[in-house]
Write a protein that holds these residues in place. Structure first.
Motif, PDB file in Angstrom:
ATOM      1  N   GLU A   3      -0.705 -14.159   2.939  1.00  0.00           N
ATOM      2  CA  GLU A   3      -0.037 -12.937   2.487  1.00  0.00           C
ATOM      3  C   GLU A   3       0.402 -13.019   1.021  1.00  0.00           C
ATOM      4  O   GLU A   3       0.569 -12.021   0.352  1.00  0.00           O
ATOM      5  N   TYR A   4       0.541 -14.229   0.489  1.00  0.00           N
ATOM      6  CA  TYR A   4       0.925 -14.394  -0.908  1.00  0.00           C
ATOM      7  C   TYR A   4      -0.234 -14.105  -1.850  1.00  0.00           C
ATOM      8  O   TYR A   4      -0.048 -13.887  -3.027  1.00  0.00           O
ATOM      9  N   ARG A  11      -0.181  -3.466  -2.159  1.00  0.00           N
ATOM     10  CA  ARG A  11       0.789  -4.567  -2.224  1.00  0.00           C
ATOM     11  C   ARG A  11       1.389  -4.677  -3.628  1.00  0.00           C
ATOM     12  O   ARG A  11       2.578  -4.938  -3.785  1.00  0.00           O
ATOM     13  N   MET A  12       0.561  -4.472  -4.641  1.00  0.00           N
ATOM     14  CA  MET A  12       1.037  -4.510  -6.031  1.00  0.00           C
ATOM     15  C   MET A  12       2.125  -3.449  -6.240  1.00  0.00           C
ATOM     16  O   MET A  12       3.182  -3.727  -6.794  1.00  0.00           O
TER      17      MET A  12
END
Length: 169
Positions: A3-4, A11-12
């Motif tokens: 997820e990182y 997500r950004m």
């Protein structure tokens, strides 16, 4: 751990929304009339020479018209300007209908009641992926006193006191 590594546009936007920003309207007067757009990616760049920067989307229809003029005013919005910000974020409408504005020393458009205004000439442009990095050279500016800023935080507008309460919770 995977997820990182998610740097998708969604997500950004989610992660970068954690950075509280002010809200501006970039505006000028063209031969065809007034033009402007809402922009939250604005910051001071240099004190000597006096430079600012902001980043319009490559899909912006307003920025190319402002670029042609070669000058613009960055209007920093106050906490009571949510509706004004929303109006300038829309495409296709008369964004200046009912909006009080005055000419700046360069002939750009200063929104009456803005927290501050910065009158600029276009200094440079750079590729910024799906945005353009615009650098403006400051020619004149003024700030009002006793007006709280309009803030954008985690996908919504907030006034200063509300942002402090939201961050504390």
């Amino acid at each position: 751990m995977s997820e990182y590594k998610d740097v998708s546009p969604q997500r950004m936007r989610e992660v970068m929304g954690s950075f509280c920003s002010g809200v501006t309207v970039v505006a000028t007067q063209t031969e065809d009339g007034p033009v402007g757009f809402t922009c939250q990616s604005f910051t001071s760049l240099s004190l000597e020479p006096a430079l600012i920067t902001f980043n319009p989307s490559r899909t912006s229809t307003s920025w190319p018209r402002i670029r042609e003029v070669g000058r613009f005013c960055v209007n920093i919005l106050g906490g009571k300007h949510q509706e004004l910000s929303g109006g300038f974020a829309r495409s296709g409408a008369d964004k200046f209908a009912g909006v009080a504005h005055e000419p700046t020393p360069l002939g750009n458009l200063r929104l009456v009641g803005a927290l501050a205004w910065i009158d600029c000439t276009l200094h440079a442009e750079y590729d910024g992926g799906d945005h353009t990095i615009v650098v403006g050279q400051v020619q004149a500016m003024e700030a009002a006193q006793h007006i709280d800023p309009l803030l954008f935080y985690r996908g919504r507008y907030a006034a200063l006191a509300a942002a402090i309460e939201l961050a504390a919770s």
